[in-house]
Design a protein around this motif. Structure first.
Motif, mmCIF file in Angstrom:
data_model
loop_
_atom_site.group_PDB
_atom_site.id
_atom_site.type_symbol
_atom_site.label_atom_id
_atom_site.label_comp_id
_atom_site.label_asym_id
_atom_site.label_seq_id
_atom_site.Cartn_x
_atom_site.Cartn_y
_atom_site.Cartn_z
ATOM 1 N N SER A 30 11.132 7.395 -6.643
ATOM 2 C CA SER A 30 10.713 6.427 -7.694
ATOM 3 C C SER A 30 9.550 6.787 -8.301
ATOM 4 C CB SER A 30 10.768 5.008 -7.226
ATOM 5 O OG SER A 30 9.664 4.990 -6.295
ATOM 6 N N SER A 31 8.428 7.599 -7.918
ATOM 7 C CA SER A 31 7.516 7.838 -8.684
ATOM 8 C C SER A 31 6.964 9.083 -8.105
ATOM 9 C CB SER A 31 6.338 6.864 -8.523
ATOM 10 O OG SER A 31 5.786 6.743 -7.306
ATOM 11 N N GLN A 33 3.443 11.779 -8.095
ATOM 12 C CA GLN A 33 2.088 11.867 -8.487
ATOM 13 C C GLN A 33 1.870 13.320 -8.350
ATOM 14 O OE1 GLN A 33 0.130 9.015 -5.975
ATOM 15 N NE2 GLN A 33 1.571 7.425 -6.801
ATOM 16 N N SER A 94 9.197 2.847 -4.132
ATOM 17 C CA SER A 94 8.842 1.490 -4.417
ATOM 18 C C SER A 94 9.868 0.301 -3.980
ATOM 19 C CB SER A 94 8.458 1.035 -6.108
ATOM 20 O OG SER A 94 9.736 1.155 -6.498
ATOM 21 N N GLY A 95 9.622 -0.956 -3.868
ATOM 22 C CA GLY A 95 10.694 -1.744 -3.191
ATOM 23 C C GLY A 95 10.403 -1.613 -1.583
ATOM 24 N N GLY A 96 11.193 -2.402 -1.084
ATOM 25 C CA GLY A 96 10.913 -2.452 0.467
ATOM 26 C C GLY A 96 9.549 -2.552 0.895
ATOM 27 N N TYR A 99 5.001 2.383 2.613
ATOM 28 C CA TYR A 99 4.046 2.525 1.630
ATOM 29 C C TYR A 99 3.568 3.862 1.670
ATOM 30 C CZ TYR A 99 2.720 -2.374 1.685
ATOM 31 O OH TYR A 99 2.669 -3.927 1.643
ATOM 32 N N LYS A 100 4.381 4.882 2.286
ATOM 33 C CA LYS A 100 4.228 6.133 2.623
ATOM 34 C C LYS A 100 4.465 7.047 1.372
ATOM 35 C CE LYS A 100 6.514 8.214 5.821
ATOM 36 N NZ LYS A 100 6.854 8.654 7.272
ATOM 37 N N LEU A 101 3.276 7.899 1.016
ATOM 38 C CA LEU A 101 3.603 9.093 0.015
ATOM 39 C C LEU A 101 4.040 10.196 0.652
ATOM 40 C CD1 LEU A 101 0.546 8.648 -2.621
ATOM 41 C CD2 LEU A 101 3.052 8.396 -3.174
ATOM 42 N N PHE A 103 3.879 14.126 0.808
ATOM 43 C CA PHE A 103 2.894 15.247 -0.126
ATOM 44 C C PHE A 103 3.459 16.478 -0.040
ATOM 45 C CE2 PHE A 103 -1.105 13.415 -1.732
ATOM 46 C CZ PHE A 103 -1.178 12.335 -1.331
#
Lengths: 113, 119
Positions: A30-31, A33, A94-96, A99-101, A103
């Protein structure tokens, strides 16, 4: 497991050259970075892209999010020695409650004078 | 005015010892993280806390124990240190609500890192 593959892993160029770094995945994010990490320091966020096909510019840096939101690219025009560093892409959801990114393994860029 | 700070910056210790790394953020963020970056620069999530509650616990040996006394602090204690624990450990924080909403993005702010060397 969501994986982000970055290429190239290492890049050494002369000042003034252009370059592109790629970040690819088989998963949708969803994103997306991009961070830059200089030696002895922590990663610093450069940009977040969230819409398929989105293009963002930060001075000489151009970031693009793929239409399907599975890949991204970072293009640097007329590289300078100050651009030297480790470039990391990171995918987020996002959602739910995730919280993990995720990498990528990074692209180590060296710009020589 | 350091946003995310870690202490110590360098830590050299013998195998088998117990050590702690401290992290503090003054950004008012709700969520904090610990990452391990190995010699190949791969950044791997270890733990995350949201308002003192553990929300991410990756496959990490139970010799590693995070503690969050309040939402501005997240410390990492490591027991019986091993050679393979040598790495750079990064603390990070982000402003995320307990329930992630559409349109919220996990933009993280990292500390300067702690380089741990186990001899």
């Amino acid at each position: 497991t969501q994986l982000l593959e970055q290429s190239p892993q290492f890049l050494s160029i002369q000042e003034g050259e252009n370059l592109t770094v790629y970040c690819n995945s088989s998963s949708v994010f969803s994103s997306l970075q991009w961070y830059r990490q200089e030696p002895g320091e922590g990663p610093v966020l450069l940009v977040t892209v969230v819409t398929g096909g989105e293009v963002k510019k930060l001075k000489r840096l151009t970031f693009q999010f793929g239409d399907a939101r599975k890949d991204s690219s970072l293009h640097i025009t007329a590289a300078q020695t100050g651009d030297t560093g480790l470039y990391l892409c990171a995918g987020g959801r996002s959602g739910g409650s995730n919280y993990k990114l995720t990498f990528g393994k990074g692209t180590l860029l060296t710009v020589n004078p | 005015d350091t946003a995310v700070s870690q202490t110590p910056k360098y830590l050299v210790t013998q195998m088998g010892n117990d050590k702690s790394i401290k992290c503090e953020q003054n950004l008012g963020h709700d969520t904090m993280y610990w990452y391990k970056q190995d010699s190949k620069k791969f950044l791997k999530i270890m733990f995350s806390y949201n308002n003192k509650e553990l929300i991410i616990n990756e496959t990490v040996p139970n010799r590693f124990s995070p503690k969050s006394p309040d939402k501005a602090h997240l410390n990492l204690h490591i027991n019986s240190l091993e050679l393979g624990d040598s790495a750079v450990y990064f603390c990070a924080s982000s402003q995320l609500p307990k329930r992630l909403l559409a349109g919220s993005y996990n933009e993280q702010f990292f500390g300067p890192g702690t380089r741990l060397t186990v001899l």
